[in-house]
Write a protein that holds these residues in place. Sequence first.
Motif, PDB file in Angstrom:
ATOM      1  N   TYR A 137      -4.570 -61.370   0.984  1.00 53.67           N
ATOM      2  CA  TYR A 137      -3.588 -60.360   1.376  1.00 53.67           C
ATOM      3  C   TYR A 137      -4.234 -58.985   1.539  1.00 53.67           C
ATOM      4  O   TYR A 137      -3.831 -58.211   2.423  1.00 53.67           O
ATOM      5  CB  TYR A 137      -2.454 -60.286   0.343  1.00 53.67           C
ATOM      6  N   VAL A 138      -5.216 -58.670   0.694  1.00 57.54           N
ATOM      7  CA  VAL A 138      -5.921 -57.394   0.828  1.00 57.54           C
ATOM      8  C   VAL A 138      -6.520 -57.270   2.225  1.00 57.54           C
ATOM      9  O   VAL A 138      -6.362 -56.250   2.912  1.00 57.54           O
ATOM     10  CB  VAL A 138      -7.030 -57.256  -0.241  1.00 57.54           C
ATOM     11  N   LEU A 139      -7.213 -58.314   2.654  1.00 55.77           N
ATOM     12  CA  LEU A 139      -7.848 -58.300   3.972  1.00 55.77           C
ATOM     13  C   LEU A 139      -6.812 -58.343   5.092  1.00 55.77           C
ATOM     14  O   LEU A 139      -6.990 -57.702   6.139  1.00 55.77           O
ATOM     15  CB  LEU A 139      -8.815 -59.476   4.096  1.00 55.77           C
ATOM     16  N   ALA A 140      -5.736 -59.084   4.871  1.00 54.72           N
ATOM     17  CA  ALA A 140      -4.689 -59.192   5.894  1.00 54.72           C
ATOM     18  C   ALA A 140      -3.996 -57.849   6.111  1.00 54.72           C
ATOM     19  O   ALA A 140      -3.698 -57.472   7.246  1.00 54.72           O
ATOM     20  CB  ALA A 140      -3.667 -60.247   5.489  1.00 54.72           C
ATOM     21  N   ILE A 141      -3.752 -57.122   5.037  1.00 53.54           N
ATOM     22  CA  ILE A 141      -3.087 -55.815   5.149  1.00 53.54           C
ATOM     23  C   ILE A 141      -3.958 -54.854   5.946  1.00 53.54           C
ATOM     24  O   ILE A 141      -3.476 -54.122   6.818  1.00 53.54           O
ATOM     25  CB  ILE A 141      -2.786 -55.248   3.748  1.00 53.54           C
ATOM     26  N   GLY A 142      -5.246 -54.851   5.651  1.00 52.41           N
ATOM     27  CA  GLY A 142      -6.152 -53.979   6.384  1.00 52.41           C
ATOM     28  C   GLY A 142      -6.320 -54.399   7.827  1.00 52.41           C
ATOM     29  O   GLY A 142      -6.477 -53.556   8.720  1.00 52.41           O
ATOM     30  N   GLY A 143      -6.270 -55.700   8.081  1.00 49.46           N
ATOM     31  CA  GLY A 143      -6.425 -56.190   9.444  1.00 49.46           C
ATOM     32  C   GLY A 143      -5.213 -55.913  10.300  1.00 49.46           C
ATOM     33  O   GLY A 143      -5.326 -55.446  11.444  1.00 49.46           O
ATOM     34  N   ASN A 144      -4.023 -56.163   9.751  1.00 52.13           N
ATOM     35  CA  ASN A 144      -2.784 -55.917  10.492  1.00 52.13           C
ATOM     36  C   ASN A 144      -1.639 -55.884   9.474  1.00 52.13           C
ATOM     37  O   ASN A 144      -1.070 -56.920   9.135  1.00 52.13           O
ATOM     38  CB  ASN A 144      -2.550 -57.002  11.542  1.00 52.13           C
ATOM     39  N   GLU A 145      -1.318 -54.699   9.002  1.00 51.93           N
ATOM     40  CA  GLU A 145      -0.315 -54.570   7.941  1.00 51.93           C
ATOM     41  C   GLU A 145       1.056 -55.064   8.395  1.00 51.93           C
ATOM     42  O   GLU A 145       1.783 -55.703   7.627  1.00 51.93           O
ATOM     43  CB  GLU A 145      -0.216 -53.118   7.481  1.00 51.93           C
ATOM     44  N   ARG A 146       1.405 -54.781   9.642  1.00 50.37           N
ATOM     45  CA  ARG A 146       2.710 -55.209  10.147  1.00 50.37           C
ATOM     46  C   ARG A 146       2.825 -56.725  10.155  1.00 50.37           C
ATOM     47  O   ARG A 146       3.851 -57.286   9.746  1.00 50.37           O
ATOM     48  CB  ARG A 146       2.918 -54.657  11.565  1.00 50.37           C
ATOM     49  N   ALA A 147       1.767 -57.385  10.577  1.00 52.93           N
ATOM     50  CA  ALA A 147       1.775 -58.848  10.590  1.00 52.93           C
ATOM     51  C   ALA A 147       1.874 -59.397   9.171  1.00 52.93           C
ATOM     52  O   ALA A 147       2.560 -60.398   8.930  1.00 52.93           O
ATOM     53  CB  ALA A 147       0.512 -59.366  11.271  1.00 52.93           C
ATOM     54  N   ALA A 148       1.181 -58.737   8.229  1.00 50.85           N
ATOM     55  CA  ALA A 148       1.252 -59.171   6.829  1.00 50.85           C
ATOM     56  C   ALA A 148       2.669 -59.035   6.291  1.00 50.85           C
ATOM     57  O   ALA A 148       3.146 -59.890   5.531  1.00 50.85           O
ATOM     58  CB  ALA A 148       0.281 -58.344   5.984  1.00 50.85           C
ATOM     59  N   GLN A 149       3.377 -57.969   6.695  1.00 50.96           N
ATOM     60  CA  GLN A 149       4.764 -57.793   6.273  1.00 50.96           C
ATOM     61  C   GLN A 149       5.667 -58.859   6.873  1.00 50.96           C
ATOM     62  O   GLN A 149       6.516 -59.440   6.178  1.00 50.96           O
ATOM     63  CB  GLN A 149       5.258 -56.401   6.673  1.00 50.96           C
ATOM     64  N   LEU A 150       5.486 -59.119   8.150  1.00 56.17           N
ATOM     65  CA  LEU A 150       6.328 -60.104   8.825  1.00 56.17           C
ATOM     66  C   LEU A 150       6.112 -61.513   8.285  1.00 56.17           C
ATOM     67  O   LEU A 150       7.014 -62.359   8.345  1.00 56.17           O
ATOM     68  CB  LEU A 150       6.062 -60.074  10.336  1.00 56.17           C
ATOM     69  N   SER A 151       4.913 -61.767   7.760  1.00 57.21           N
ATOM     70  CA  SER A 151       4.629 -63.095   7.192  1.00 57.21           C
ATOM     71  C   SER A 151       5.191 -63.246   5.785  1.00 57.21           C
ATOM     72  O   SER A 151       5.058 -64.311   5.182  1.00 57.21           O
ATOM     73  CB  SER A 151       3.121 -63.336   7.175  1.00 57.21           C
ATOM     74  N   GLY A 152       5.804 -62.203   5.285  1.00 53.67           N
ATOM     75  CA  GLY A 152       6.420 -62.273   3.962  1.00 53.67           C
ATOM     76  C   GLY A 152       5.482 -61.943   2.825  1.00 53.67           C
ATOM     77  O   GLY A 152       5.799 -62.202   1.653  1.00 53.67           O
ATOM     78  N   GLY A 153       4.339 -61.374   3.124  1.00 58.11           N
ATOM     79  CA  GLY A 153       3.384 -61.026   2.084  1.00 58.11           C
ATOM     80  C   GLY A 153       3.849 -59.844   1.251  1.00 58.11           C
ATOM     81  O   GLY A 153       4.530 -58.951   1.756  1.00 58.11           O
ATOM     82  N   PRO A 154       3.487 -59.824  -0.042  1.00 54.74           N
ATOM     83  CA  PRO A 154       3.880 -58.715  -0.931  1.00 54.74           C
ATOM     84  C   PRO A 154       2.999 -57.491  -0.697  1.00 54.74           C
ATOM     85  O   PRO A 154       2.188 -57.104  -1.550  1.00 54.74           O
ATOM     86  CB  PRO A 154       3.668 -59.316  -2.318  1.00 54.74           C
ATOM     87  N   VAL A 155       3.164 -56.865   0.445  1.00 57.21           N
ATOM     88  CA  VAL A 155       2.275 -55.784   0.866  1.00 57.21           C
ATOM     89  C   VAL A 155       2.266 -54.644  -0.146  1.00 57.21           C
ATOM     90  O   VAL A 155       1.202 -54.155  -0.546  1.00 57.21           O
ATOM     91  CB  VAL A 155       2.685 -55.269   2.264  1.00 57.21           C
ATOM     92  N   ALA A 156       3.440 -54.200  -0.561  1.00 56.41           N
ATOM     93  CA  ALA A 156       3.522 -53.069  -1.485  1.00 56.41           C
ATOM     94  C   ALA A 156       2.843 -53.385  -2.814  1.00 56.41           C
ATOM     95  O   ALA A 156       2.073 -52.561  -3.345  1.00 56.41           O
ATOM     96  CB  ALA A 156       4.985 -52.681  -1.715  1.00 56.41           C
ATOM     97  N   LEU A 157       3.100 -54.567  -3.346  1.00 56.33           N
ATOM     98  CA  LEU A 157       2.512 -54.942  -4.636  1.00 56.33           C
ATOM     99  C   LEU A 157       0.991 -55.043  -4.547  1.00 56.33           C
ATOM    100  O   LEU A 157       0.275 -54.640  -5.468  1.00 56.33           O
ATOM    101  CB  LEU A 157       3.103 -56.262  -5.120  1.00 56.33           C
TER     102      LEU A 157
END
Length: 326
Positions: free
Chosen positions: A201-221
Amino acid sequence: MSTTITETRRKSVRQLVHGHGGIVALLAILLFNMAFTPNFLQLQTLFVNISQVATIAIVAMGMTLVIATGGIDLSVGAIMALAGALAPLIFLSEFGAANPALGVTLAIALPMLVAIACGLFNGIMVAKLNVQPIIATLILFISGRGIAQVLTNGNLQTFTNPHFSYLGTGKVLGLPFQGWLAIGIAIFLYFIISRTTFGRYVLAIGGNERAAQLSGGPVALVKIGVYMICGALAGLAGLIVVAINSASDAARNGSLMELDAIAAAVVGGALLQGGRAPIFGAILGAVIIQLVKYTLLANGVQDEVALIAKAGIILVAVYVQQARKE
């Protein structure tokens, strides 16, 4: 024909610099010091450089995680000062003097908890309140060192405590303890990044935060967790610096460490836009930053020039990052 050969050679050189620029730079610095810097190969010089590299590397690894999410943390130096100021206050207090073992334990645990809390504050500001990372961490950058100086009344705190000082002066297998500590942290963080869901998730957020959010990842946490880790590592580095010097100076502990940490992370391969977390690269970057500083000072160059050199190193690293995209 000759034009084609020349162009091929240039392309090979560019690929070498872009892919292994850090190693090339390190080898160049080492060769220069072996040839021109007196006493560079002595064990005492090695120990001094390992001690300095370890603190930079520990903070740089935390910074690398933050940068991997597309953020930045300007407060690491202030957190070092705060943690370093708290430790002697605890074990030099009446309670600490009456309970030496417990006093040292608390002198490590409580500053670390405060450092983690600072990271939590940064993380909430960024992830929950949507404050730009550079602004959110600027708050503690300004106030953290001020709080540390208020706690110590602006005075230098000196002490003699072999148990606490082991953090900075102890040796394992003949090498400084903090060097082994940095390696252990690197292995642990590498495992976290490469083998856990949190790391992905760390790498996914940096790569594309919006996509990480749409995939249901706990971006804020995840963002909050990253800033807490960075705060913890900064706090640990602050304790190490105090332990090395057997003194706490809130005005100087961690001064400009944010610059060293960012430079080491970027030189080590972290992308400023996020998406990469080269943990061992951060150690390589820390070694380069420290050796540049040491080389300049050992050859009679003023300390102020080292700041210019660090800025130049960051500039070159950013250029190399841009060149990789072309």
